[in-house]
Design a protein around this motif. Structure first.
Motif, PDB file in Angstrom:
ATOM      1  N   UNK A  24       0.695  -1.147   0.026  1.00 51.43           N
ATOM      2  CA  UNK A  24       0.051   0.066   0.107  1.00 51.43           C
ATOM      3  C   UNK A  24       0.744   1.221   0.100  1.00 51.43           C
ATOM      4  N   UNK A  25       1.969   1.070   1.004  1.00 51.87           N
ATOM      5  CA  UNK A  25       2.758   2.380   0.753  1.00 51.87           C
ATOM      6  C   UNK A  25       3.560   2.706  -0.474  1.00 51.87           C
ATOM      7  N   UNK A  26       3.882   1.569  -1.240  1.00 49.85           N
ATOM      8  CA  UNK A  26       4.437   1.580  -2.558  1.00 49.85           C
ATOM      9  C   UNK A  26       3.408   2.328  -3.635  1.00 49.85           C
ATOM     10  N   UNK A  27       2.130   1.689  -3.293  1.00 47.54           N
ATOM     11  CA  UNK A  27       1.365   2.315  -4.232  1.00 47.54           C
ATOM     12  C   UNK A  27       0.940   3.770  -4.146  1.00 47.54           C
ATOM     13  N   UNK A  28       1.195   4.472  -2.954  1.00 43.18           N
ATOM     14  CA  UNK A  28       0.993   5.677  -2.485  1.00 43.18           C
ATOM     15  C   UNK A  28       2.181   6.581  -2.972  1.00 43.18           C
ATOM     16  N   UNK A  29       3.286   5.814  -3.299  1.00 37.78           N
ATOM     17  CA  UNK A  29       4.514   6.612  -3.524  1.00 37.78           C
ATOM     18  C   UNK A  29       4.771   6.716  -5.066  1.00 37.78           C
ATOM     19  N   UNK A  80       5.343   9.035   1.669  1.00 35.34           N
ATOM     20  CA  UNK A  80       5.420  10.485   1.305  1.00 35.34           C
ATOM     21  C   UNK A  80       5.429  11.773   2.058  1.00 35.34           C
ATOM     22  N   UNK A  81       4.637  11.301   3.306  1.00 33.00           N
ATOM     23  CA  UNK A  81       4.500  12.208   4.457  1.00 33.00           C
ATOM     24  C   UNK A  81       5.708  12.400   5.382  1.00 33.00           C
ATOM     25  N   UNK A  82       6.453  11.568   5.157  1.00 31.19           N
ATOM     26  CA  UNK A  82       7.670  11.466   5.687  1.00 31.19           C
ATOM     27  C   UNK A  82       8.974  11.923   4.944  1.00 31.19           C
ATOM     28  N   UNK A  83       8.716  12.207   3.737  1.00 32.39           N
ATOM     29  CA  UNK A  83      10.042  12.611   2.930  1.00 32.39           C
ATOM     30  C   UNK A  83      10.275  13.851   3.257  1.00 32.39           C
ATOM     31  N   UNK A  84      11.594  14.430   3.067  1.00 33.72           N
ATOM     32  CA  UNK A  84      12.071  15.602   3.086  1.00 33.72           C
ATOM     33  C   UNK A  84      12.472  15.953   4.628  1.00 33.72           C
ATOM     34  N   UNK A  85      12.489  15.026   5.338  1.00 30.84           N
ATOM     35  CA  UNK A  85      12.895  14.819   6.727  1.00 30.84           C
ATOM     36  C   UNK A  85      14.289  14.268   7.153  1.00 30.84           C
TER      37      UNK A  85
END
Length: 157
Positions: A24-29, A80-85
């Motif tokens: 599911x996380x891969x599908x979101x990404x 996606x909501x953890x990227x850029x950190x």
């Protein structure tokens, strides 16, 4: 004076129970994600499949294949909501360390030319562009090339 508890991420082996959440996380990404079966096949083939957790939440994962003298990073993703950190950099350091523990002399990966964030990360971590695979990835407009990158893992002292 109050004390703030800093929660540290952990990296652990991927399990069968993780697969629905990972897929599911891969599908979101990604617009062309791996399937649950791709992840299951990787685990069953003995690839290094790890999960990156923060406070019992999966925030990323990686899949690395080992061959004689080299490692190949097949998939690495941060939610996606953890990227850029900075989590991707930390997970890459773990992968590089793991490849060295497994006695790989080099770490290889492919990345889309359009993935400028990942390319910048790999560049800053010392990966070199080696070649281009034409029409490697599926894309909305047909196919996209893959930039092949390599990191030398042998310490030259």
């Amino acid at each position: 004076m109050s004390t703030v508890l800093q929660i540290q991420p952990i990296v652990r082996p991927m399990t069968e129970a993780d697969l629905p959440e990972i897929a599911a996380l891969d599908a979101q990404s990604y617009p062309f994600p791996w399937t649950l079966g791709n992840f299951a096949d990787s685990m069953h083939s003995g690839y290094r499949c790890c999960v990156y957790e923060l406070d019992n939440e999966i925030i990323g994962y990686a899949v690395m294949m080992l061959a004689v003298g080299e490692a190949h990073l097949l998939n690495i993703t941060i939610a996606p909501d953890r990227q850029g950190q900075g989590w991707g950099r930390v997970l890459m350091h773990y992968i590089i360390g793991r490849a060295r523990q497994d006695r790989a002399e080099s770490l290889w990966l492919e990345v889309r030319p359009s993935n400028s964030v990942a390319r910048r990360l790999y560049d800053t971590m010392g990966f070199d562009c080696v070649s281009v695979r034409k029409d490697y990835y599926p894309a909305v407009d047909g196919r996209e090339d893959a930039v092949i990158m390599r990191l030398d893992l042998i310490d030259h002292a």
